[in-house]
Scaffold this motif. Structure first.
Motif, PDB file in Angstrom:
ATOM      1  N   ASP A   1       5.431   3.492  -9.353  1.00  8.36           N
ATOM      2  CA  ASP A   1       5.665   2.835  -8.064  1.00  8.36           C
ATOM      3  C   ASP A   1       4.339   2.240  -7.615  1.00  8.36           C
ATOM      4  O   ASP A   1       3.358   2.959  -7.435  1.00  8.36           O
ATOM      5  CB  ASP A   1       6.183   3.827  -7.022  1.00  8.36           C
ATOM      6  CG  ASP A   1       6.766   3.113  -5.792  1.00  8.36           C
ATOM      7  OD1 ASP A   1       6.220   2.055  -5.409  1.00  8.36           O
ATOM      8  OD2 ASP A   1       7.757   3.610  -5.230  1.00  8.36           O
TER       9      ASP A   1
ATOM     10  N   ASN B   1       3.945   0.136  -4.905  1.00  8.77           N
ATOM     11  CA  ASN B   1       4.046  -0.343  -3.532  1.00  8.77           C
ATOM     12  C   ASN B   1       2.973   0.294  -2.654  1.00  8.77           C
ATOM     13  O   ASN B   1       2.811   1.516  -2.660  1.00  8.77           O
ATOM     14  CB  ASN B   1       5.434   0.009  -2.983  1.00  8.77           C
ATOM     15  CG  ASN B   1       5.776  -0.747  -1.726  1.00  8.77           C
ATOM     16  OD1 ASN B   1       4.913  -1.019  -0.894  1.00  8.77           O
ATOM     17  ND2 ASN B   1       7.044  -1.085  -1.570  1.00  8.77           N
TER      18      ASN B   1
ATOM     19  N   ASN C   1      -1.775   2.008  -2.198  1.00 11.85           N
ATOM     20  CA  ASN C   1      -0.822   2.594  -3.137  1.00 11.85           C
ATOM     21  C   ASN C   1      -1.295   3.973  -3.604  1.00 11.85           C
ATOM     22  O   ASN C   1      -0.510   4.931  -3.682  1.00 11.85           O
ATOM     23  CB  ASN C   1      -0.633   1.654  -4.329  1.00 11.85           C
ATOM     24  CG  ASN C   1       0.239   2.230  -5.434  1.00 11.85           C
ATOM     25  OD1 ASN C   1      -0.205   2.379  -6.569  1.00 11.85           O
ATOM     26  ND2 ASN C   1       1.482   2.566  -5.119  1.00 11.85           N
TER      27      ASN C   1
END
Length: 542
Positions: free
Chosen positions: A291, A293, A341
């Motif tokens: 991930d 993001n 992040n």
């Protein structure tokens, strides 16, 4: 937050001084009137002290300071070689820098840069030669000397574009129009995958860990073979996916029992714990949850890790990102986005139960979104981001101490590559620094409204419109002025482009430099050159 600043000429020098030196773009005059460039998306000079601007320092709120450092486990850096493959000399320098920054292993995705042989030789890159066997053995020796483990990543299901794009492999696609997904029903497809793995493992003597990819298996179940298979009662696309990756993982463990197998997790995220527990992957693979993001959902990610662990897949990896995830065609890396992040991943690591055994984190650095997409940021412009992400993991935050350490390690004035001051110092601590600076400079120029939207300025729209060009009704005097301005802009851009290309060729093959120029400089330069030619012709015919 990103800022726009105006660069002006004449007496407005106070505005010019607000920008970093590289943003003080060339300007000239139009009929005696001052012109201005706006550096769209530019950043101001880094503040004098920490804590003034969150975008540079990431110390805004107390929760950013609350996490412990990343727990035990290896910190890997991902080398994506499917675009802009660095020259081997540069790769070897990077390995030394990685080691000094705190990296403990390399996750190497070769794709078409691996020297496949035999019937798989057609998989080798044609734009530039693949690395030689000697190159890769040298890379491993260098990594080993620096204390870094090399983990090869070989895609075995999704993202098989570099294999399935070839006509001789076309029949192995799940569906004809999707180059990325392998047809798992064809025995030949499985044989190709296993032969790829065999060649890669054999060229990595002593390899301990292997990543078999298996992310983003688009349109699985849509092919004719899959539709027939799914027509039987009780069969699902989930089972189809799990059957293939289990077959591949078992083959790896049978051939090399000592090798640990990692795979991407995304295709399993919607599966139930019961499905995962019964699938046969338990004890075979270690899922790597990715991930990138900056606003990663901590609660959801923790829940997912707990689900995998509860299903018996307790040995897990995280995957963050230091470049190549903010936009498909980004030129300049934003350190802030990637540090954010990692701050979220620290919260995840601090929140999981003891049952979740985090084996480490892979800090990915994508060079393309997939084999057929455009280039993302080159490695030199992303090194400050990588160093910052590593220090975030090491310290558990990115406050003054971590930021100072990044600047000390790389010899830079700012953790944001756009805000770094130019220096004549050697780049031994930051190999490729001058290329990074040159890319930042030309990016300011390419993103200035005056160049990018030259065809839409009021003089071109008012005195050299398509209607006027077709009917040859243009005013020669205005054509001369437009031509003069276009020539000035073109000369400035050509000068910067030549400098970038020259520096880029020190670290990358000619094919990379050519692609970068065509993708980034061409779309801005071509309209300006066309206006130059057409206004020149107008003046000469009237």
């Amino acid at each position: 937050m990103r800022h726009s600043h105006w660069v002006t000429c004449g007496s407005c020098t106070n505005k010019t001084k607000r920008l970093p030196p590289r943003a003080r773009l060339l300007y000239s005059s139009w009929g005696g009137q001052p012109l201005s460039f706006r550096a769209r998306g530019s950043r101001p000079r880094a503040p004098a002290s920490y804590g003034q601007v969150r975008g540079y320092l990431f110390t805004g709120s107390s929760d950013r300071m609350a996490c412990p450092p990343w727990p035990t486990g290896r910190r890997l850096v991902h080398l994506d070689l499917k675009g802009a493959p660095p020259r081997m000399e540069y790769l070897l320098k990077l390995i030394q820098v990685f080691s000094e920054l705190g990296v403990e292993g390399l996750l190497v995705e070769y794709e078409d840069m691996f020297p496949y042989g035999g019937e798989l030789q057609l998989l080798q890159a044609t734009a530039q030669p693949a690395y030689s066997r000697e190159d890769l053995l040298l890379l491993q020796d260098c990594a080993r000397s620096a204390g870094l483990e090399v983990i090869p990543l070989v895609q075995t299901f999704g993202h098989m574009e570099f294999v399935l794009k070839h006509q001789s492999m076309r029949h192995l696609r799940e569906v004809p129009h999707c180059l990325g997904t392998l047809n798992p029903h064809k025995e030949e497809a499985v044989k190709v995958v296993l032969e790829m793995l065999r060649q890669v493992v054999e060229l990595h003597p002593g390899v301990k860990t292997l990543h078999i990819g298996a992310d983003e298996v688009y349109l699985l179940g849509e092919g004719e073979d899959s539709r027939r298979w799914l027509a039987s009662p009780g069969r699902t696309v989930e089972q189809l996916f799990l059957d293939h990756v289990t077959k591949v993982a078992k083959a790896v463990k049978e051939a090399w029992p000592h090798v640990t197998v990692i795979m991407w997790d995304d295709m399993m995220r919607e599966m139930s714990g019961e499905t995962l527990k019964a699938c046969g992957l338990v004890g075979l693979v270690q899922p790597m949850l990715w991930d990138y993001n900056p606003n990663l959902d901590v609660e959801q990610t923790v829940s997912l890790l707990e689900k995998y662990s509860g299903a018996g897949l307790s040995e897990l990896w995280a995957a963050s990102c230091f470049k190549g995830s903010t936009a498909v065609d980004t030129c300049v890396t934003s350190t802030q986005s990637h540090v954010d992040n990692h701050l979220q991943w620290l919260k995840v690591a601090a929140s999981v139960s003891a049952a979740v055994n985090l084996k480490g984190i892979a800090i990915t650095g994508w060079q393309r979104y997939d084999h057929l997409s455009v280039l993302c940021e080159l490695m030199p412009v992303a090194l400050p981001s990588l160093a910052s992400c590593l220090q975030t993991l090491i310290h558990g935050h990115f406050a003054h101490e971590a930021g100072s350490r990044v600047k000390e390690l790389l010899g830079v004035s700012s953790v944001e590559v756009e805000a770094m001051e130019r220096t004549a110092a050697d780049d031994s601590r930051f190999p490729g620094r001058r290329l990074a600076e040159s890319i930042v400079e030309i990016s300011f120029l390419l993103n200035s409204e005056e160049l990018r939207f030259f065809e839409n300025n009021k003089f071109v729209r008012g005195w050299f419109s398509p209607f006027q060009r077709r009917r040859k009704m243009a005013n020669p005097l205005m054509c001369m002025q437009i031509h003069s301005q276009a020539s000035t802009y073109a000369a400035a851009l050509q000068q910067k482009a030549a400098a970038v290309r020259e520096e880029m060729l020190r670290f990358y093959p000619d094919a990379t430099a050519q692609e970068w120029m065509e993708e980034h400089v061409g779309p801005v330069m071509t309209p300006i050159q066309r206006i130059m030619e057409e206004t020149g012709a107008c003046v000469n015919t009237q």
